[in-house]
Enzyme design. Structure first.
Site, PDB file in Angstrom:
ATOM      1  N   VAL A 155      11.617   1.517  -2.043  1.00  0.00           N
ATOM      2  CA  VAL A 155      12.027   1.486  -3.440  1.00  0.00           C
ATOM      3  C   VAL A 155      11.126   0.472  -4.127  1.00  0.00           C
ATOM      4  CG1 VAL A 155      14.395   2.318  -3.317  1.00  0.00           C
ATOM      5  CG2 VAL A 155      13.936  -0.041  -2.687  1.00  0.00           C
ATOM      6  N   MET A 215       1.257   0.258  -3.536  1.00  0.00           N
ATOM      7  CA  MET A 215       0.469  -0.346  -2.460  1.00  0.00           C
ATOM      8  C   MET A 215       1.071  -0.257  -1.055  1.00  0.00           C
ATOM      9  SD  MET A 215      -1.076  -3.647  -4.508  1.00  0.00           S
ATOM     10  CE  MET A 215      -2.388  -3.873  -3.314  1.00  0.00           C
ATOM     11  N   GLU A 216       2.156   0.471  -0.857  1.00  0.00           N
ATOM     12  CA  GLU A 216       2.826   0.413   0.467  1.00  0.00           C
ATOM     13  C   GLU A 216       3.264   1.759   1.058  1.00  0.00           C
ATOM     14  OE1 GLU A 216       4.005  -1.376  -2.232  1.00  0.00           O
ATOM     15  OE2 GLU A 216       3.109  -3.313  -1.749  1.00  0.00           O
ATOM     16  N   ASP A 272       4.221   0.032 -15.231  1.00  0.00           N
ATOM     17  CA  ASP A 272       3.015  -0.187 -16.040  1.00  0.00           C
ATOM     18  C   ASP A 272       2.459   1.198 -16.359  1.00  0.00           C
ATOM     19  OD1 ASP A 272       2.148  -3.195 -14.872  1.00  0.00           O
ATOM     20  OD2 ASP A 272       2.985  -1.842 -13.374  1.00  0.00           O
TER      21      ASP A 272
HETATM   22  N1  HPA Z   1      -1.261  -1.205  -9.094  1.00  0.00           N
HETATM   23  C1  HPA Z   1      -0.801  -1.249  -7.860  1.00  0.00           C
HETATM   24  N2  HPA Z   1       0.475  -1.397  -7.580  1.00  0.00           N
HETATM   25  C2  HPA Z   1       1.344  -1.476  -8.592  1.00  0.00           C
HETATM   26  C3  HPA Z   1       0.930  -1.419  -9.913  1.00  0.00           C
HETATM   27  C4  HPA Z   1      -0.439  -1.268 -10.171  1.00  0.00           C
HETATM   28  O1  HPA Z   1      -0.870  -1.215 -11.320  1.00  0.00           O
HETATM   29  N3  HPA Z   1       2.030  -1.541 -10.695  1.00  0.00           N
HETATM   30  C5  HPA Z   1       3.091  -1.661  -9.862  1.00  0.00           C
HETATM   31  N4  HPA Z   1       2.682  -1.623  -8.587  1.00  0.00           N
END
Ligand code: HPA
Length: 237
Positions: A88, A180-181, A204
């Site tokens: 999550v 990233m995971e 974002d």
């Molecule tokens: N990049 C990588 N991981 C993220 C980002 C992002 O802009 N926003 C939230 N997790």
């Protein structure tokens, strides 16, 4: 007892939610678990809790940022008996039409991090979610009124990425969002034959490597809370 999760197999439920942030792990336990949950790990501040959700055992364990960190915790959770692991997290939106706080259900996660390839000896492999969990999550998220997007995401190894145009190229190749995971989770899920899923809330909206619009804290809470309810229900289903 593993090195980073100072716990025994009986300390974790078979179904585990895995946020990156330790404080989010605590928030999930406090807000969504039934009363009576307990702290099961605090090694390195990586908080983990076990309790029940509407009477069914569930755990939450924070895993840090990036595939290298998260992979340590995913591996140790599997050693401790986890058979269903649900990430999550938050993600940066790449696809047109995404809005802040939308929910992304990641069918697959392109591994833009070399550690994932090392796990499969550099052989081609597509990190893929468990379809029954995908189907259930989409259904539940729609029922709760979320704007849901289902498709591939990217698991990047670099938050601060110097490659010009990479975000646009990922978007052009159909990726919905970047985090990233997830690719590490899906690859370990395939290797160990356990169920895995990644749900993301868009935090974002990315225009390019240098520019992203950030969600407000209030809107983020609405999106994350809705995603957590979906994740808890999928976890115990
Ligand atoms: N990049 C990588 N991981 C993220 C980002 C992002 O802009 N926003 C939230 N997790």
């Amino acid at each position: 007892m593993p090195i980073h999760l100072r716990a025994e197999p009986s300390d974790y439920a078979p179904a585990v939610l895995v946020p990156g942030d330790p404080r989010r792990a605590q928030y999930i336990a406090e807000t969504f678990f039934d009363p009576g949950y307990r702290l099961v790990n605090e090694e390195r501040g990586a908080l983990g809790f076990t309790g029940t959700y509407r009477g069914t055992p569930i755990s939450v364990q924070s895993v840090g940022m990036g595939c290298a960190s998260a992979g340590i915790y995913y591996n140790e959770l599997i050693q401790l008996g986890a058979t269903r692991i649900i990430r999550v997290g938050t993600a940066g939106g790449l696809a047109k039409g995404l809005r802040m706080a939308d929910t992304v259900v990641a069918i697959s996660a392109t591994a833009d991090d070399p550690v994932v390839g090392q796990l499969v000896n550099g052989e081609a492999h597509t990190p893929t979610a468990s379809y029954p969990l995908v189907e259930r999550a989409v259904q539940l998220a729609r029922e709760k009124g979320a704007r849901v997007h289902v498709g591939p995401i990217v698991s990047s190894g670099l938050f601060y990425d110097p490659r010009q145009g990479i975000m646009q190229r990922w978007a052009d190749r159909g990726h919905l969002a970047v985090e990233m995971e997830a690719a590490m989770l899906y690859t370990l899920g395939a290797i160990h034959a356990i169920e895995t899923l990644c749900l993301c809330t868009i935090s974002d909206l990315i225009t390019d490597e240098q520019n992203a619009e950030r969600i407000s804290d209030a809107d983020l809470k609405v999106g994350v809370d809705r995603m957590m309810e979906v994740a808890c229900e999928v976890a115990v289903g």
